[in-house]
Design an enzyme around this catalytic site. Structure first.
Site, short mmCIF file in Angstrom:
data_model
loop_
_atom_site.label_atom_id
_atom_site.label_comp_id
_atom_site.label_asym_id
_atom_site.label_seq_id
_atom_site.Cartn_x
_atom_site.Cartn_y
_atom_site.Cartn_z
N CYS A 135 0.78 -1.25 0.00
CA CYS A 135 0.00 0.00 0.00
C CYS A 135 0.81 1.29 0.00
O CYS A 135 0.24 2.37 -0.17
CB CYS A 135 -0.99 0.05 1.18
SG CYS A 135 -2.24 -1.24 1.14
N ASP A 136 2.12 1.25 0.19
CA ASP A 136 2.89 2.51 0.25
C ASP A 136 4.31 2.30 -0.29
O ASP A 136 5.29 2.67 0.36
CB ASP A 136 2.92 3.04 1.68
CG ASP A 136 3.34 4.51 1.74
OD1 ASP A 136 3.16 5.23 0.73
OD2 ASP A 136 3.85 4.93 2.78
N LEU A 137 4.40 1.72 -1.47
CA LEU A 137 5.71 1.48 -2.07
C LEU A 137 6.27 2.78 -2.65
O LEU A 137 5.64 3.42 -3.49
CB LEU A 137 5.58 0.43 -3.18
CG LEU A 137 6.87 -0.14 -3.76
CD1 LEU A 137 7.66 -0.89 -2.69
CD2 LEU A 137 6.56 -1.06 -4.93
N THR A 184 0.94 7.57 -0.15
CA THR A 184 1.69 8.81 -0.30
C THR A 184 1.29 9.49 -1.60
O THR A 184 1.19 8.84 -2.65
CB THR A 184 3.21 8.52 -0.32
OG1 THR A 184 3.57 7.89 0.92
CG2 THR A 184 4.01 9.81 -0.48
#
Length: 206
Positions: free
Chosen positions: A53-55, A99
């Site tokens: 979910c936040d690579l 992000t």
């Protein structure tokens, strides 16, 4: 990790680091493969599939051998499998924001997550590695974004959008040690290969 994060290498000036850091094309390619392998494991090999979910570059850490490791699972989610062994969207009680610039657009419209969101993140990460530009770069306004910026540059302009550090990569430094009669031919061959591989990598995301 001993070599910090991918963020430190792609944007050293932003971290107040005056040390010159350069990633060759081959190093970037190996990092991209490492991250893809990590996602393959999380999505398809874990007993319970995991969506990161936040690579993003700051969540990719580099060890002493410059092997990449995906980190920070603070907002990751577990997925359930259907009886056909395919992934099902998993609702969350809290919105997944990720992000700005990296989060999949659908995360802003629903609270369901899927492996497709990580693949979107990976595409943005790959383009950032190739161009040296963040998805939130100030040049990206109105309808222009990192994705279509690279798509337009396919074919002849691909070298123009590539990170300028490609021109100074370690492979080129090694070529500098050969006889002058062979140097130009090797440099031209290296540039052709970088153009070809960069072109193919951009095509993956478009």
């Amino acid at each position: 990790m001993s070599n910090g994060s991918l963020e430190d290498w792609l944007h050293p000036g932003d971290q107040g680091n005056t040390q010159s850091r350069k990633l060759s094309f081959l190093e970037r390619l190996n990092i991209a493969i490492d991250v893809a392998s990590a996602l393959q494991y999380l999505h398809h090999q874990c007993p319970t599939p995991i969506v990161h979910c936040d690579l993003k570059p700051s969540n990719v850490l580099l060890d002493n051998d410059m092997t990449a490791h995906v980190s920070d699972f603070g907002i990751s989610r577990l997925l359930s499998r259907s009886t056909k062994n395919s992934f099902q969207n998993q609702s969350s009680s809290t919105a997944i924001k990720g992000t700005i610039g990296y989060a999949a657009p659908e995360y802003g419209m629903s609270m369901k997550v899927s492996t497709h969101g990580d693949i979107y993140n990976y595409g943005i990460l790959l383009l950032e590695m190739l161009t040296g530009r963040r998805p939130t770069d100030e040049i990206f306004k109105d309808v222009l974004n990192l994705h279509n910026f690279c798509k337009v540059a396919l074919r002849e302009k691909v070298v123009e959008i590539a990170d300028p550090i490609f021109l100074y990569e370690k492979e080129a430094e090694q070529i500098g040690n050969v006889e002058a009669s062979c140097r130009n031919e090797l440099m031209n061959g290296l540039e052709h290969k970088i153009r070809e591989y960069t072109n193919n990598l951009i095509k993956i995301t478009t």
